[in-house]
Scaffold this motif. Structure first.
Motif, mmCIF file in Angstrom:
data_model
loop_
_atom_site.group_PDB
_atom_site.id
_atom_site.type_symbol
_atom_site.label_atom_id
_atom_site.label_comp_id
_atom_site.label_asym_id
_atom_site.label_seq_id
_atom_site.Cartn_x
_atom_site.Cartn_y
_atom_site.Cartn_z
ATOM 1 N N PRO A 1 0.833 -1.201 0.000
ATOM 2 C CA PRO A 1 0.000 0.000 0.000
ATOM 3 C C PRO A 1 0.868 1.252 0.000
ATOM 4 O O PRO A 1 2.051 1.212 0.353
ATOM 5 N N LEU A 2 0.271 2.359 -0.385
ATOM 6 C CA LEU A 2 0.984 3.639 -0.435
ATOM 7 C C LEU A 2 1.598 3.978 0.919
ATOM 8 O O LEU A 2 2.766 4.346 1.020
ATOM 9 N N ILE A 3 0.811 3.865 1.973
ATOM 10 C CA ILE A 3 1.277 4.121 3.338
ATOM 11 C C ILE A 3 0.881 2.911 4.174
ATOM 12 O O ILE A 3 -0.286 2.536 4.209
ATOM 13 N N ALA A 4 1.844 2.338 4.844
ATOM 14 C CA ALA A 4 1.572 1.131 5.630
ATOM 15 C C ALA A 4 1.277 1.476 7.089
ATOM 16 O O ALA A 4 1.721 2.505 7.598
ATOM 17 N N LEU A 5 0.535 0.599 7.721
ATOM 18 C CA LEU A 5 0.325 0.703 9.166
ATOM 19 C C LEU A 5 1.570 0.166 9.877
ATOM 20 O O LEU A 5 2.542 -0.247 9.237
ATOM 21 N N HIS A 6 1.521 0.130 11.195
ATOM 22 C CA HIS A 6 2.623 -0.422 11.992
ATOM 23 C C HIS A 6 3.014 -1.800 11.462
ATOM 24 O O HIS A 6 2.148 -2.585 11.068
ATOM 25 N N SER A 7 4.295 -2.104 11.490
ATOM 26 C CA SER A 7 4.718 -3.443 11.061
ATOM 27 C C SER A 7 4.345 -4.491 12.101
ATOM 28 O O SER A 7 4.217 -5.667 11.781
ATOM 29 N N THR A 8 4.194 -4.089 13.347
ATOM 30 C CA THR A 8 3.672 -4.971 14.399
ATOM 31 C C THR A 8 2.489 -4.257 15.042
ATOM 32 O O THR A 8 2.466 -3.023 15.117
ATOM 33 N N PRO A 9 1.510 -4.997 15.514
ATOM 34 C CA PRO A 9 0.345 -4.343 16.116
ATOM 35 C C PRO A 9 0.746 -3.483 17.316
ATOM 36 O O PRO A 9 1.593 -3.891 18.119
ATOM 37 N N PRO A 10 0.159 -2.297 17.433
ATOM 38 C CA PRO A 10 0.468 -1.460 18.590
ATOM 39 C C PRO A 10 -0.112 -2.071 19.876
ATOM 40 O O PRO A 10 -0.919 -3.005 19.836
ATOM 41 N N ASN A 11 0.274 -1.529 20.993
ATOM 42 C CA ASN A 11 -0.154 -2.004 22.307
ATOM 43 C C ASN A 11 -1.668 -1.889 22.434
ATOM 44 O O ASN A 11 -2.233 -0.802 22.442
ATOM 45 N N GLN A 12 -2.344 -3.028 22.556
ATOM 46 C CA GLN A 12 -3.803 -3.058 22.657
ATOM 47 C C GLN A 12 -4.316 -2.599 24.019
ATOM 48 O O GLN A 12 -5.511 -2.340 24.175
ATOM 49 N N LEU A 13 -3.435 -2.467 24.999
ATOM 50 C CA LEU A 13 -3.830 -1.951 26.305
ATOM 51 C C LEU A 13 -3.847 -0.425 26.322
ATOM 52 O O LEU A 13 -4.417 0.179 27.227
ATOM 53 N N CYS A 14 -3.229 0.183 25.327
ATOM 54 C CA CYS A 14 -3.200 1.646 25.208
ATOM 55 C C CYS A 14 -4.422 2.085 24.398
ATOM 56 O O CYS A 14 -4.703 1.511 23.348
ATOM 57 N N PRO A 15 -5.149 3.113 24.845
ATOM 58 C CA PRO A 15 -6.335 3.532 24.083
ATOM 59 C C PRO A 15 -5.999 4.029 22.676
ATOM 60 O O PRO A 15 -6.764 3.811 21.742
ATOM 61 N N VAL A 16 -4.841 4.658 22.508
ATOM 62 C CA VAL A 16 -4.439 5.104 21.170
ATOM 63 C C VAL A 16 -4.018 3.896 20.335
ATOM 64 O O VAL A 16 -4.448 3.736 19.183
ATOM 65 N N GLY A 17 -3.189 3.034 20.908
ATOM 66 C CA GLY A 17 -2.736 1.845 20.201
ATOM 67 C C GLY A 17 -3.884 0.951 19.771
ATOM 68 O O GLY A 17 -3.877 0.379 18.679
#
Length: 142
Positions: A90-106
Motif C-alpha cells: 500500500p501507499l502508506i503502511a500501518l505499523h509493522s507490528t500491532p500497537p499495544n492493545q492496552l493503550c487507548p491510542v494503540g
C-alpha cells in the motif's frame, strides 16, 4: 524507511518503449537498451518488466531476436495501471507490528489511519488514471 521508485522506473521504461518500439521492424527492445535510458542496471529493468508482463502491459520474446514490446497502445496504459503492476505494498503502511492493545491510542488508531490512508490511495489512483504513457511521452518530448 525508503521510498519506492518502481512506478517511476516502470513509467520511464514504458514511455521509452512507446518512443522506440514503433521504429523497429520487429517492435522489440532489449532490457539493456531500456536500462541505458533509465540509467540503471538491466536486472532492475528485467524485474520491472516481469511485473509489467504479469499485468499484461508488455510481452517478451525469447531466442536470437529476444526483446520486449508493449502489448497495448500507450494511449490505453495509465499511470494507475503502471502503479498497480509494480507496487505490491500500500501507499502508506500501518505499523509493522500491532500497537499495544492496552493503550487507548494503540487500540483505536489502526482503523482510523487505514481509512485515511485508503482515501489517500484512492485519490492518488484516480489522479494516475487520468495520465497515460502516451501523455507522459508527449509531455516529455515537448
Amino acid at each position: 524507511m525508503s521510498v519506492s521508485s518502481r512506478t517511476t522506473v516502470a513509467a520511464h521504461a514504458l514511455a521509452w518503449m512507446a518512443l522506440v518500439c514503433p521504429k523497429r521492424p520487429d517492435g522489440l527492445v532489449t532490457s539493456d537498451q531500456i536500462a541505458d535510458s533509465v540509467n540503471t542496471n538491466p536486472v532492475v529493468i528485467r524485474r520491472t518488466l516481469g511485473s509489467l508482463r504479469a499485468a499484461g502491459l508488455v510481452d517478451s520474446q525469447r531466442g536470437q531476436r529476444a526483446g520486449w514490446r508493449l502489448t497495448r497502445a500507450p494511449e490505453t496504459i495509465t499511470l494507475a495501471d503502471v502503479y498497480l503492476a509494480v507496487e505490491p505494498e500500500p501507499l502508506i503502511a500501518l505499523h509493522s507490528t500491532p500497537p499495544n492493545q492496552l493503550c487507548p491510542v494503540g487500540r483505536g488508531i489502526p482503523p482510523v489511519l487505514r481509512e485515511a490512508y485508503d482515501r489517500a490511495e484512492r485519490s492518488m489512483k484516480a489522479e494516475l488514471s487520468a495520465v497515460t504513457v502516451a501523455d507522459v511521452l508527449r509531455e516529455t518530448m515537448a
